[in-house]
Structures are given as structure tokens and as C-alpha cells.
Design an enzyme around this catalytic site. Structure first.
Site, PDB file in Angstrom:
ATOM      1  N   ASP A  36     -12.544  -9.717  -1.279  1.00 28.27           N
ATOM      2  CA  ASP A  36     -13.884  -9.725  -0.684  1.00 28.27           C
ATOM      3  C   ASP A  36     -14.730  -8.735  -1.477  1.00 28.27           C
ATOM      4  OD1 ASP A  36     -12.914  -7.299   0.451  1.00 28.27           O
ATOM      5  OD2 ASP A  36     -12.733  -8.167   2.445  1.00 28.27           O
ATOM      6  N   GLU A  82      -6.517 -10.465  -1.451  1.00 26.95           N
ATOM      7  CA  GLU A  82      -7.373 -10.205  -0.277  1.00 26.95           C
ATOM      8  C   GLU A  82      -8.832 -10.069  -0.693  1.00 26.95           C
ATOM      9  OE1 GLU A  82      -5.850  -6.899   2.032  1.00 26.95           O
ATOM     10  OE2 GLU A  82      -3.778  -7.520   1.745  1.00 26.95           O
ATOM     11  N   ASN A 120       2.064  -5.267  -3.111  1.00 27.76           N
ATOM     12  CA  ASN A 120       0.646  -5.535  -2.861  1.00 27.76           C
ATOM     13  C   ASN A 120      -0.109  -4.233  -2.601  1.00 27.76           C
ATOM     14  OD1 ASN A 120      -1.384  -7.674  -2.259  1.00 27.76           O
ATOM     15  ND2 ASN A 120      -1.340  -6.857  -0.169  1.00 27.76           N
ATOM     16  N   HIS A 122     -10.443  -5.659  -2.715  1.00 28.12           N
ATOM     17  CA  HIS A 122     -11.532  -5.356  -1.771  1.00 28.12           C
ATOM     18  C   HIS A 122     -12.560  -4.523  -2.537  1.00 28.12           C
ATOM     19  CE1 HIS A 122      -9.358  -6.838   1.702  1.00 28.12           C
ATOM     20  NE2 HIS A 122      -8.314  -6.111   1.379  1.00 28.12           N
ATOM     21  N   GLU A 171       0.795  -1.239   0.000  1.00 29.09           N
ATOM     22  CA  GLU A 171       0.000   0.000   0.000  1.00 29.09           C
ATOM     23  C   GLU A 171       0.821   1.281   0.000  1.00 29.09           C
ATOM     24  OE1 GLU A 171      -2.671  -0.569   3.306  1.00 29.09           O
ATOM     25  OE2 GLU A 171      -3.613  -2.308   2.381  1.00 29.09           O
TER      26      GLU A 171
HETATM   27  O1  G3I Z   1      -5.911  -7.813  18.817  1.00 25.07           O
HETATM   28  C1  G3I Z   1      -6.431  -6.563  19.273  1.00 25.07           C
HETATM   29  C2  G3I Z   1      -7.234  -6.719  20.525  1.00 25.07           C
HETATM   30  O2  G3I Z   1      -6.398  -7.195  21.556  1.00 25.07           O
HETATM   31  C3  G3I Z   1      -7.874  -5.380  20.898  1.00 25.07           C
HETATM   32  O3  G3I Z   1      -8.678  -5.527  22.004  1.00 25.07           O
HETATM   33  C4  G3I Z   1      -8.679  -4.847  19.735  1.00 25.07           C
HETATM   34  C5  G3I Z   1      -9.262  -3.468  20.028  1.00 25.07           C
HETATM   35  O4  G3I Z   1      -9.330  -2.675  18.869  1.00 25.07           O
HETATM   36  O5  G3I Z   1      -7.848  -4.734  18.612  1.00 25.07           O
HETATM   37  C6  G3I Z   1      -7.296  -5.972  18.188  1.00 25.07           C
HETATM   38  O6  G3I Z   1      -6.473  -5.749  17.067  1.00 25.07           O
HETATM   39  C7  G3I Z   1      -7.168  -5.505  15.871  1.00 25.07           C
HETATM   40  C8  G3I Z   1      -6.697  -6.528  14.838  1.00 25.07           C
HETATM   41  O7  G3I Z   1      -7.267  -6.245  13.586  1.00 25.07           O
HETATM   42  C9  G3I Z   1      -7.064  -7.961  15.221  1.00 25.07           C
HETATM   43  O8  G3I Z   1      -8.464  -8.103  15.260  1.00 25.07           O
HETATM   44  C10 G3I Z   1      -6.840  -4.106  15.394  1.00 25.07           C
HETATM   45  O9  G3I Z   1      -7.391  -3.149  16.276  1.00 25.07           O
HETATM   46  C11 G3I Z   1      -7.373  -3.890  14.012  1.00 25.07           C
HETATM   47  O10 G3I Z   1      -6.886  -2.630  13.523  1.00 25.07           O
HETATM   48  C12 G3I Z   1      -6.882  -4.981  13.090  1.00 25.07           C
HETATM   49  O11 G3I Z   1      -7.456  -4.772  11.824  1.00 25.07           O
HETATM   50  C13 G3I Z   1      -6.809  -5.413  10.758  1.00 25.07           C
HETATM   51  C14 G3I Z   1      -6.400  -4.384   9.724  1.00 25.07           C
HETATM   52  O12 G3I Z   1      -5.815  -5.042   8.610  1.00 25.07           O
HETATM   53  C15 G3I Z   1      -5.403  -3.409  10.313  1.00 25.07           C
HETATM   54  O13 G3I Z   1      -4.843  -2.591   9.340  1.00 25.07           O
HETATM   55  C16 G3I Z   1      -7.758  -6.425  10.134  1.00 25.07           C
HETATM   56  O14 G3I Z   1      -7.975  -7.483  11.066  1.00 25.07           O
HETATM   57  C17 G3I Z   1      -7.172  -6.994   8.845  1.00 25.07           C
HETATM   58  O15 G3I Z   1      -8.161  -7.740   8.176  1.00 25.07           O
HETATM   59  C18 G3I Z   1      -6.749  -5.850   7.939  1.00 25.07           C
HETATM   60  O16 G3I Z   1      -6.165  -6.405   6.785  1.00 25.07           O
HETATM   61  C19 G3I Z   1      -5.756  -5.457   5.800  1.00 25.07           C
HETATM   62  C20 G3I Z   1      -4.513  -6.013   5.125  1.00 25.07           C
HETATM   63  O17 G3I Z   1      -3.519  -6.289   6.080  1.00 25.07           O
HETATM   64  C21 G3I Z   1      -3.979  -5.031   4.084  1.00 25.07           C
HETATM   65  N1  G3I Z   1      -5.007  -4.670   3.134  1.00 25.07           N
HETATM   66  C22 G3I Z   1      -6.265  -4.182   3.707  1.00 25.07           C
HETATM   67  C23 G3I Z   1      -6.813  -5.199   4.705  1.00 25.07           C
HETATM   68  C24 G3I Z   1      -8.156  -4.729   5.253  1.00 25.07           C
HETATM   69  O18 G3I Z   1      -8.029  -3.560   5.986  1.00 25.07           O
END
Ligand code: G3I
Length: 302
Positions: free
Chosen positions: A237, A235, A169, A206, A127
Site C-alpha cells: 500500500d 502487503e 516477511n 507499506h 518482522e
Molecule cells: O476484531 C476486533 C474487534 O472485535 C474489536 O472490537 C476491535 C477493537 O480494537 O479490534 C478488532 O481487532 C482488530 C483487527 O485488526 C481486526 O480489525 C485489532 O484490534 C487490530 O489490531 C488489527 O489490526 C491488524 C494489524 O495487522 C494487527 O497487527 C490489521 O487489521 C492488519 O491489517 C495488520 O496487518 C499487518 C500485517 O499482519 C503484518 N504487517 C503489517 C500489517 C499492517 O499493520
């Protein structure tokens, strides 16, 4: 074939999913994931904040949980991701200039050494282009270390694990007419011309009402492949999971010989980062949706 992985394999491709380590104790989740998919991407566990939470103190606990589950179940692994403006640990966010550049190099070396020879494709850089019509690089602390940060990341990665395919990516780069797509294309063409080691381009895919699927995605995949790189859908969806759109994306990959495979970004709608879009192939109860059937039919039709 009766599963996505087998259907893709009969076309010389893989069908993968993002796996979240926190869900590996959910038997409904693991049953579907193990049955249907033959490639795994860690949804968050191989990112910078997870693997190097303190400077120079690498932690592969969660990453290895995903990696080991995948390999024990016979799946290949895509690595995601080594250099990114997002999900940086606090210590990295606070760095700039030469110190940040060195920290990026050190991070790539540390993570790739741990998985040397074990990762089929690495998303080396994620990105790096701006949204909108500018075609510019995204402003970030990494970009401010100098425009060459991306090629430095790729050269570092090649030396660290020569067996891995090295990918760039990004998202909103599927539509050939978009400025972001053209900017990424110009970068990859330049890298190939100058011998910067890049092997593949990942199209996150996405799709939603703001950035919908367009049938020119196939043109995009073809044009990048013609530069001499592999392409992958990394990725996927789609908001609302329309079966016809899922079939189109599948057919786009099958139509391009250098399309390595497709990864969907989660198993069930309730596992998605956007559950309100119900964008995936299985519903919250683990039932196959109409989109699942249309993808499987497309894989079986060729
Ligand atoms: O694990 C913590 C947890 O302990 C806490 O209580 C909670 C509170 O917010 O957060 C949890 O972490 C979260 C994590 O996902 C696991 O669920 C983060 O806040 C959250 O920001 C994170 O989001 C991820 C996101 O990337 C972050 O940028 C998504 O799961 C994940 O699907 C997403 O994936 C990205 C790819 O890496 C890159 N391309 C876009 C894609 C979608 O955004």
C-alpha cells in the site's frame, strides 16, 4: 488483460489482496475481490491469536472462512503468519524460554498440519528485525528464547508441510541502503549457506512519507533473488496511491524473474489498516482509482 489477476498471469505472476473475513458478506467487496485478484492472504485470521486462542486448542473458523472463499473462487492462498512478536494470544505472551520455544514449534505444526498441501507460500516468520539503523534483531519474547528461533521455525515448517514455499516477511526492507534490509540480507545469505530451509522473502512494501518508495527497490529484489530465493511483494500500500509509484513497484516485480507476484493490503481505501492514507487501488465506493489503471497498464505493457 482487463483485470489485475489476468494481467499478472500473462506475466507468469499472481496479483493478490488481503481478505478480511468480516467483509465477506459485503457484495461490493467480494465482487471486486473476486474479479480482480487471483491470490488471497488472510488479513488477520491465520495469525497466532486467531488460530490458537487457547494453548493447544486450535480454532480455524475464521481462517477457513477466508481459505474456503479463496479456493471456491479459484484463488491461491498465502499463509500469514506462524511466528511473530505481535498478535500473540495472552497465554503465549506470558511464556518464555524453553516453554515458549516449544509452544512456537507446536503452533507451527498445528496450523501447518491443518493446511498441509494447500498453502502456496507461508510467512513462517514475520518482522523479526528492529526498526532504525541498528541492523539488530527486534527484541521480543521469541528473540529472547535464543537467536536460533528463526531457523528452528523454518526447519519445523519444512517438516510440517514440505510442499509450501517458506518465506521470511518484513517491512522497511525495500530500500537497499537501509540497515534493516542489510540485516535481513545477511540472515538469508547465512541460511542459504548453512542449508536452513528458506524459499522466499516477502517485502511488505507499506510505503508512506516516513518510509517512501525508492527506485533501488529493484536492486533489493534482484540481490535477494541472486541468493537463491524467490521474492514477493506481500502487503503493498502506498500513502496517497500515486499512480507512478504503483507502476514503478509493478515494474520492479516484473523486472525480476524470481518475483512471484504482488499482494495489495486490502481492496478499497476504506478496507485499509490506514484508511486515512487512501493507499489502495479502489476508493471507498469501489471505483477504480488512477493507481489501478497505472498498475493494469504496466501489467499489459510487457
Ligand atoms: O476484531 C476486533 C474487534 O472485535 C474489536 O472490537 C476491535 C477493537 O480494537 O479490534 C478488532 O481487532 C482488530 C483487527 O485488526 C481486526 O480489525 C485489532 O484490534 C487490530 O489490531 C488489527 O489490526 C491488524 C494489524 O495487522 C494487527 O497487527 C490489521 O487489521 C492488519 O491489517 C495488520 O496487518 C499487518 C500485517 O499482519 C503484518 N504487517 C503489517 C500489517 C499492517 O499493520
Amino acid at each position: 488483460a482487463s483485470t489485475l489477476g489476468a494481467g499478472a498471469a500473462q506475466n507468469g505472476r499472481y496479483f493478490g489482496t488481503a481478505i478480511a473475513s468480516g467483509r465477506l458478506n459485503d457484495p461490493v467487496y467480494t465482487t471486486i475481490a473476486n474479479r480482480e485478484f487471483n491470490s488471497v492472504t488472510a488479513e488477520n485470521e491465520m495469525k497466532i491469536d486467531a488460530t490458537e486462542p487457547q494453548r493447544d486448542r486450535f480454532d480455524f473458523t475464521a481462517a477457513d472462512r477466508v481459505y474456503n472463499w479463496a479456493v471456491q473462487n479459484g484463488k491461491q492462498v498465502r499463509g500469514h503468519t506462524l511466528a511473530w512478536h505481535s498478535q500473540q494470544p495472552d497465554w503465549m505472551r506470558s511464556l518464555s524460554g524453553g516453554a515458549l520455544r516449544q509452544a512456537m514449534i507446536n503452533h507451527i505444526n498445528g496450523v501447518m498440519a491443518h493446511y498441509r498441501g494447500k498453502i502456496v507460500q507461508w510467512d513462517v516468520v514475520n518482522e523479526a528485525f528492529a526498526d532504525g539503523g541498528s541492523g539488530a534483531r527486534r527484541d521480543s519474547n521469541l528473540q529472547r528464547t535464543g537467536n536460533d528461533w528463526i531457523e528452528v521455525a523454518f526447519r519445523t515448517a519444512r517438516a510440517a508441510d514440505p510442499a509450501a514455499k517458506l518465506c521470511y516477511n518484513d517491512y522497511n526492507v525495500e530500500n537497499w541502503t537501509w540497515a534493516k534490509t542489510q540485516a535481513m540480507y545477511a540472515m538469508v545469505r547465512d541460511f542459504k549457506q548453512r542449508g536452513v530451509p528458506i524459499d522466499c522473502v516477502g517485502f511488505q512494501a507499506h510505503f508512506n512519507s516516513g518510509s517512501p518508495y525508492d527506485s533501488n527497490f529493484r536492486t533489493t529484489l534482484r540481490n535477494f533473488a541472486a541468493l537463491g530465493v524467490d521474492v514477493a511483494i506481500t502487503e503493498l500500500d502506498i500513502q496517497g496511491a500515486p499512480p507512478a509509484t504503483y507502476a514503478n513497484v509493478t515494474n520492479d516485480c516484473l523486472a525480476v524473474p524470481r518475483c512471484l507476484g504482488i499482494t495489495v493490503w486490502g481492496v478499497r481505501d476504506t478496507d485499509s489498516w490506514r484508511p486515512e492514507h487512501t493507499p489502495l487501488l479502489f476508493d471507498g465506493n469501489g471505483n477504480k482509482k488512477a493507481a489501478y489503471t497505472s498498475v493494469l497498464n504496466a501489467l499489459n505493457a510487457t
